[in-house]
Structure formats: C-alpha cells, structure tokens
Design a protein around this motif. Sequence first.
Motif, short mmCIF file in Angstrom:
data_model
loop_
_atom_site.label_atom_id
_atom_site.label_comp_id
_atom_site.label_asym_id
_atom_site.label_seq_id
_atom_site.Cartn_x
_atom_site.Cartn_y
_atom_site.Cartn_z
N SER A 88 0.84 -1.19 0.00
CA SER A 88 0.00 0.00 0.00
C SER A 88 0.88 1.24 0.00
O SER A 88 0.61 2.21 0.68
CB SER A 88 -0.91 0.00 1.21
N TYR A 90 3.07 4.59 -1.13
CA TYR A 90 2.62 5.87 -1.67
C TYR A 90 3.83 6.76 -1.88
O TYR A 90 4.93 6.47 -1.39
CB TYR A 90 1.61 6.52 -0.73
N ASP B 119 0.69 6.90 -9.12
CA ASP B 119 0.40 7.29 -7.76
C ASP B 119 0.67 6.18 -6.76
O ASP B 119 -0.02 6.05 -5.77
CB ASP B 119 -1.06 7.77 -7.64
N ARG B 120 1.61 5.35 -7.08
CA ARG B 120 1.93 4.28 -6.14
C ARG B 120 3.43 4.09 -6.15
O ARG B 120 4.08 4.32 -7.15
CB ARG B 120 1.31 2.96 -6.56
N CYS B 121 3.94 3.65 -5.04
CA CYS B 121 5.36 3.36 -4.99
C CYS B 121 5.64 2.02 -5.64
O CYS B 121 6.59 1.84 -6.36
CB CYS B 121 5.82 3.33 -3.56
#
Lengths: 276, 245
Positions: A88, A90, B119-121
């Motif tokens: 999850s 970011y 938008d994510r690692c």
Amino acid sequence: MSAYARNLSEIVEGAQRIVGDYVRPQSNGLVWAWSEVHEAANDTILDLVNRTHVLKDVRVVSLRSGVNIYDLPPDCLRPLRVGMHGASGYVVLPKSMEEVDLEGVSRAALGDPLTFFLDFLKPNQIGVLPIPYRDGSSMARDSDYGLLRRVEDGVGDVLPQDSSRPLRVIRGVPIERSGNGEIIREVVSPNGNLRVHFVRTPAIMNLPGDYPDRDIPEWVHPDIKYGVAARLLIYRRGKLDRIKLERFSRKWLRAATRLQRISEYQGLPGQGARAM
Amino acid sequence: MELLSAYRKSLRVLIDATLLRAGDPSGERFSTECAIEAINEAALEFAIEAQCIIASVPVRLEQFEAIYDLAAINAAYESKDKDFGWFLRAEFIDDEGGSASNPPGRYDLLSAASVELFDRCDYALIKSDQPAWMHKDLLSPNKMTVFPTPSQSGGILPDMDKNLLVWFVGLPNSMAEVGDYPDDQIQAQYHAAIPSGAAARLLDGGGEEDLLLADALDLEFQSAVSRAVGEASRGATRYDSVRPV
C-alpha cells in the motif's frame, strides 16, 4: 560492445591526441601524465552524469522508530523520488523546511512519513516527516527486478501459504504466493521502509581496458575525449590552448545536451495512434 | 535516370575526401586508421542527430519482470540488425485468443510519461498478462519498465505471442574495409558530407589554422545534418521531442 565503445585507454589517447600531447600508447605525454588524463576521464564522466542525471538506481532505506534523519546510499548523487515501500505504498513528497515552518506543523509529530526534506542536512542525508513511529520491516530482501524467492524458515521448511489469499503475513512480512507452491515472492512490509530512486555515481575506470559505466550509451563514448581535453586545457594559457578549450568545450556541451534530451525522452502518450 | 545509389561513397572514396579536406591528400600526416575512425565517428554523429536509423528487437516478457535492459537484450539477440541507440516505441503482440471487443493483434504500449501517474510506490506489484504502459523516467537510458508487470512469460522467441517488439534508434554499421559503404539507412545524398565531419575531427589535434579549417568543415557538416533532420521530420514527428537542437 559496439564498434563505438571506447575503453579508458582509447579515451585517454584520444584526448592526448587532440590536445597535442600524444607520445605513444599508454604513456605519459610531454605536458600531462597518463594518470592526470585518466583522472580527468573519470571526472568528465562523473560531471556528465551529474549534469544529465542519466544513471539511476533505487534502494530501500530501513526506517527506525523515532528516527527521521537517514543516510542516503553512498553512491547517491541526488535523490529523484521517494516513496513508502509497500503493497500500500505511496509517494513521499518533497518539502522544504521553510514550508514546514510556515505551516506551523509540529516537527515532533509521530506517524508514517508523508514528506521528505533535504535542507539543513548533510549532502548525504535525507529527513522525513512525520517521524516514523514504528520500525520498517527488518527483512531487506527486496529486489529491483522482482526476483522470485523461496522463503524458508529457520529449519529449512518452505513457509506455508494459503492460495485463497494473495497476501499472507509471516512474522510481520506479507508475502505473495506464486508458482507451484514453493516459490514465494516477498512483497514488502506494510509498516514500510523508504524507497529512494536516485541519480547514481558512475562506475569508475581503473584499468586501461575498463569501459565507462555500462549504463552510459556507447554512442556517447567517442565524444568523451572532448570533455577530457577541455578539463586538461582549462589550466593552460597559450592562445592555441584557449582556442582548443573553446572548441572542445562546445563540442562536449553539445554531446551532453544531446544525451540529456534523449535520456529524458519518454515516448509520446499518443504514439499508439500512429503507424510505424 | 540515375539511381540515388549511384551517389553512394565507398570508404575508399571517403578516406581520400577526408584527407584532402584535412590538407593531407597523400596521407603523410594522418594514417588511414585514424581517418577511418574519424569517418565512422562522423557517420555516427550524423546518424544520431538525424535519427535516420530505425531498427527493432523482440523482447521476451518474463513473469514478474517489469524492467528490461534493451541494450543488453539487443546485444544478445541472434538476428541483431543494429546496435542499440535509444528506445522509440514498444508493441505488445498477442497472436492468439481475444474477443470481438479485444481482438488479437498488436497493441502499442502507451507512454506513462511519468510514473507519478500511477500514484503508487510499488506499481510493480500490479500484474496482468498484458502490459499496457511503459515508462523510463526512473531508469538509466537503456532500460524500460512495463506496467502492469507481466503475470506470465511470453512465448519463447521467435514465437512472439505475449511478447514485445521494441523499436529503437540504431547505430550505423561501422566501416572497416575500403569497399564498405556507409550504413544503408544513411541516404546517399548525405555521404558527401561525412568527410567534412571526419576531417574536422582529424584537425582537432592541429594548430591554429587547422582549427579554423575544422570550424568551417564542422559548419558544412552540421548544415548537412540539419538538412537530414528536416527530411526525417516530414512524416515522422513521432520522435521530434527527442531531436537534439
């Protein structure tokens, strides 16, 4: 290697020739020693990378509870992008200390990092805010290339998994099942660590047969001699040397600019509509 | 009617023209070896600036592998046509299956322009049997990331099913023998300009007058490059954004 790749010896001799200081292969010139030209060659490539940001890498920095200043990887020239490493995950956004001050938020707040800052730190450090309130995963087995792994416990048994669930947590580390039941791919810790993309330093050339860093395109190699020659000539005061310095600097700048533009090319979003 | 190919210049002709322009017609000052190296470097500069050499290489998608080193893949490719310059475009090839709404065929990988769009690692964790995007912005120039990450490997080459065909700007084949010609994709009308670029390179190591001459020859060479860039842009604006000034 293509026909255009140049090793250290060829780069040094190319530079010696155009500055008019070539005597014989792998030898000192009359003005500059081989070691000086060698050093200038490595410095030229470092300068090229620093200017164009063409060499990039990614590393995971383990977070520790209560610690918000960390050392960057030792081969980091400049951070490019920071994120929390996790299923999850970011993006962790950059923020200056001035912004932090203006916002008036507490710099002592604990939580998952949301921003990073570089000012007021040493060049090889990065800071995150809020201050991490828990440790990241202690398992640092992640791979840039998503390598598959067989995860075993302490006595060598393959760790169990539940095929009905894509993610399982084993000792705090979620894993993902894949393959025939024995291959497990580590995903990442939900607690997270810091994933830093950065401009990396080029591999140094030590021996005459060494080539520039493998990620520097070979079509750049023939022009490196101009950058080396310019670095050597900058200390000379003769008229001819100044003319050469101006000419070689111009050619090297042109080559570096070309590399930068090409390396920044991403393909066009609409390219799919156009026939080849 | 004279064919364009009649204007091609062999390496022998290019060497003579280079030495003549460098003021050394008998080759007393510059060796043939040095002249050939300068000619090849000038042809390389021409080809890179004009982006006139286009080639492709099949890339086998590997399960859970998101990043591909295109230069290394091309170097290992048995039927390699050209050395790798830089990436232009990628197509995903699906030779079987499909439906009315999603027919089998070729799908261009769209450029993500920036990975921030995801938008994510850990975008690499998202998997599919058909990558739809590519990006290069966090990688060294020879590499490419596909997104989503392939959930299965493609066919074993030369089977192209579920694999990529990557188009790239290639490097010109180098010349070694006097009977060799410049790369086929460097049009014959520009062959005559190559000796100017080569002679300028030879004269780099000379005196003041040599450098004045080198500047003039460089100008002539760059003029030909500019014409070639203009020609190449006629119907191929696709990669204009990467074109050097």
